[in-house]
Design an enzyme around this catalytic site. Structure first.
Site, PDB file in Angstrom:
ATOM      1  N   SER A   1       0.798  -1.224   0.000  1.00 32.19           N
ATOM      2  CA  SER A   1       0.000   0.000   0.000  1.00 32.19           C
ATOM      3  C   SER A   1       0.833   1.278   0.000  1.00 32.19           C
ATOM      4  CB  SER A   1      -0.957   0.002   1.193  1.00 32.19           C
ATOM      5  OG  SER A   1      -0.267  -0.288   2.389  1.00 32.19           O
TER       6      SER A   1
ATOM      7  N   HIS B   1      -5.203  -3.521  -2.820  1.00 39.48           N
ATOM      8  CA  HIS B   1      -4.843  -2.583  -3.894  1.00 39.48           C
ATOM      9  C   HIS B   1      -4.712  -3.244  -5.261  1.00 39.48           C
ATOM     10  CE1 HIS B   1      -4.135   0.662  -1.017  1.00 39.48           C
ATOM     11  NE2 HIS B   1      -3.664  -0.289  -0.242  1.00 39.48           N
TER      12      HIS B   1
ATOM     13  N   LYS C   1     -11.857   0.464  -2.063  1.00 42.51           N
ATOM     14  CA  LYS C   1     -10.811   1.093  -2.867  1.00 42.51           C
ATOM     15  C   LYS C   1     -11.252   1.113  -4.337  1.00 42.51           C
ATOM     16  CE  LYS C   1      -7.522   0.656   0.751  1.00 42.51           C
ATOM     17  NZ  LYS C   1      -6.851  -0.261   1.664  1.00 42.51           N
TER      18      LYS C   1
HETATM   19  C1  LIG Z   1      -6.912  -0.497   3.101  1.00 41.49           C
HETATM   20  C2  LIG Z   1      -6.262  -1.781   3.423  1.00 41.49           C
HETATM   21  C3  LIG Z   1      -6.830  -2.685   4.328  1.00 41.49           C
HETATM   22  C4  LIG Z   1      -8.035  -2.335   5.152  1.00 41.49           C
HETATM   23  O1  LIG Z   1      -9.178  -2.298   4.381  1.00 41.49           O
HETATM   24  P1  LIG Z   1     -10.422  -1.420   4.877  1.00 41.49           P
HETATM   25  O2  LIG Z   1     -11.579  -1.941   4.131  1.00 41.49           O
HETATM   26  O3  LIG Z   1     -10.074  -0.009   4.529  1.00 41.49           O
HETATM   27  O4  LIG Z   1     -10.515  -1.637   6.352  1.00 41.49           O
HETATM   28  C5  LIG Z   1      -6.245  -3.910   4.501  1.00 41.49           C
HETATM   29  N1  LIG Z   1      -5.117  -4.234   3.830  1.00 41.49           N
HETATM   30  C6  LIG Z   1      -4.518  -3.380   2.985  1.00 41.49           C
HETATM   31  C7  LIG Z   1      -3.269  -3.798   2.275  1.00 41.49           C
HETATM   32  C8  LIG Z   1      -5.067  -2.124   2.759  1.00 41.49           C
HETATM   33  O5  LIG Z   1      -4.472  -1.266   1.957  1.00 41.49           O
END
Ligand SMILES: *Cc1c(COP(=O)(O)O)cnc(C)c1O
Length: 384
Positions: free
Chosen positions: A175, A203, A235
């Site tokens: 991320s 991602h 996302k």
């Molecule tokens: C954003 C993210 C999460 C958490 O997801 P949410 O739905 O925002 O709680 C978990 N793992 C990674 C790699 C992320 O980037």
């Protein structure tokens, strides 16, 4: 007693106090932030679906049918036909027998790792894994073995030291760096040691692979190589929530054992319906992924012409490493003064001395937006 004043002072003195900007209106390249019209390069809305009218209409329609709240956990009476249909769509999307919805990715990771591992087991993790995976390991009580970032040989060495049931877990796309995990080599190492590979593809889903099916699909890997796939919906998919996809036994097991599934209210059914609509757009509209690749190429070529070295990444996460936290903040301020929002990512989110500008692109950006960003980047100084 709790001396929060003192803790806050210490945090401010270290330049680590965080603040929030106030935004109005939908997420998008141009957004009202702190009352100003700003060009943003910071969301994870990679496909530009977070404010898509068709998805919003689907949400409104479903709200008229299901109301706003789901009222209870999935195991009581919160599991609607809408949730069920989305799980089936996600199973088909990922090419796996079944999928299970969670309210957030954070909860999916805590619940899944916690259900699979307990004391006496081992969790093998990339050093740069997402905070939710680190916390999941701590909470599980399993022995935690971390390996150097992206290093499948180091993972193999840790697997050799592991005991009990072994879960090797990695982000598919990291991320804060934007690089991909070496999934084929990790899968091989896991299989050689009788361990399971779990991929957190927050991602990668929507962005990579045919139809946006994610980083495993990008590498042609499936259920055998990685029995556990976690994906998020907030996302690239543009709504909210998360899922775990796997075989029949995994999902049936999680339904009864994942505490973050059992002891929480189901996401609103309307969100599930909107997500199902979004998933259709994700699969159908290849142009969004093509557009992203064009924008990434434009940014990288432009940065290179300015002698700015972006971190090696082929994904919409294109960080510019600055190093020192204060300098990263100053660089972000320089961009902000020009009406551009790129966040400075500092410790503890990244390691000491690794502060960076985290530039993220979206299919909703236009080439002219990238030009504006490049003009602004030309005015910041990075250490040589
Ligand atoms: C954003 C993210 C999460 C958490 O997801 P949410 O739905 O925002 O709680 C978990 N793992 C990674 C790699 C992320 O980037």
């Amino acid at each position: 007693m709790f001396d929060l004043r003192q803790r806050l002072e210490a945090r401010r003195a270290a330049g680590r106090q965080r603040f929030r900007r106030l935004t109005d209106g939908p997420v998008g390249p141009l957004q009202r932030v702190d009352g100003r019209e700003i060009l943003t390069f910071c969301s994870n809305d990679y496909l530009g679906l977070a404010s898509h009218p068709e998805i919003a209409e689907s949400l409104r329609r479903a709200t008229r049918i299901y109301g706003t709240g789901s009222g209870s956990a999935h195991l009581i009476n919160g599991h609607t036909r809408a949730h069920h249909a989305l799980e089936e769509a996600l199973a088909e999307f990922t090419g796996r027998p079944r999928a299970l919805l969670f309210s957030t990715g954070y909860m999916a990771n805590l619940g899944t790792v916690g259900a699979l591992l307990s004391r006496g087991d081992s969790l093998i993790e990339d050093r740069l894994n997402h905070a939710s995976l680190i916390d999941a390991g701590t909470l599980s009580g399993a022995k935690r073995l971390r390996y150097a970032h992206g290093d499948a040989e180091a993972a193999d060495l840790q697997l050799a030291r592991a005991a009990g049931n072994c879960l090797l877990v990695t982000d598919g796309v990291f991320s804060m760096d934007g690089d991909l995990a070496p999934l084929p080599a990790l899968a091989e190492a896991a299989q050689a040691h009788g361990a399971w590979l779990m991929v957190d593809d927050a991602h990668g889903i929507g962005v990579l692979g045919p139809g946006g099916r994610g980083s495993l699909s990008h590498f042609g890997l499936g259920l055998t190589e990685a029995p556990v796939l976690m994906g998020t919906l907030g996302k690239a998919i543009g709504t909210a929530g998360a899922f775990v996809a796997g075989d029949e036994d995994l999902i049936e097991y999680l339904i009864g054992a994942a505490r973050t599934y059992l002891f929480t209210t189901a996401m609103p059914a309307a969100i599930a319906e909107a997500t199902r609509t979004a998933l259709g757009l994700v699969v159908r509209e290849d142009w969004r992924r093509e557009r992203l690749q064009q924008l990434i190429a434009q940014l990288r070529a432009g940065a290179s012409a300015l002698d700015l070295e972006l971190m090696p990444s082929a994904t919409p996460i294109q960080p510019l490493r600055i190093g020192d936290s204060a300098r990263a903040l100053a660089a972000a301020e320089t961009l902000w003064a020009q009406g551009i929002l790129v966040p400075a990512i500092r410790p503890p989110t990244v390691a000491e001395g690794q502060a960076r500008l985290r530039i993220t692109l979206s299919a909703a950006h236009e080439p002219a937006h990238i030009d504006r960003l490049l003009d602004a980047l030309a005015t910041i100084r990075t250490p040589q």
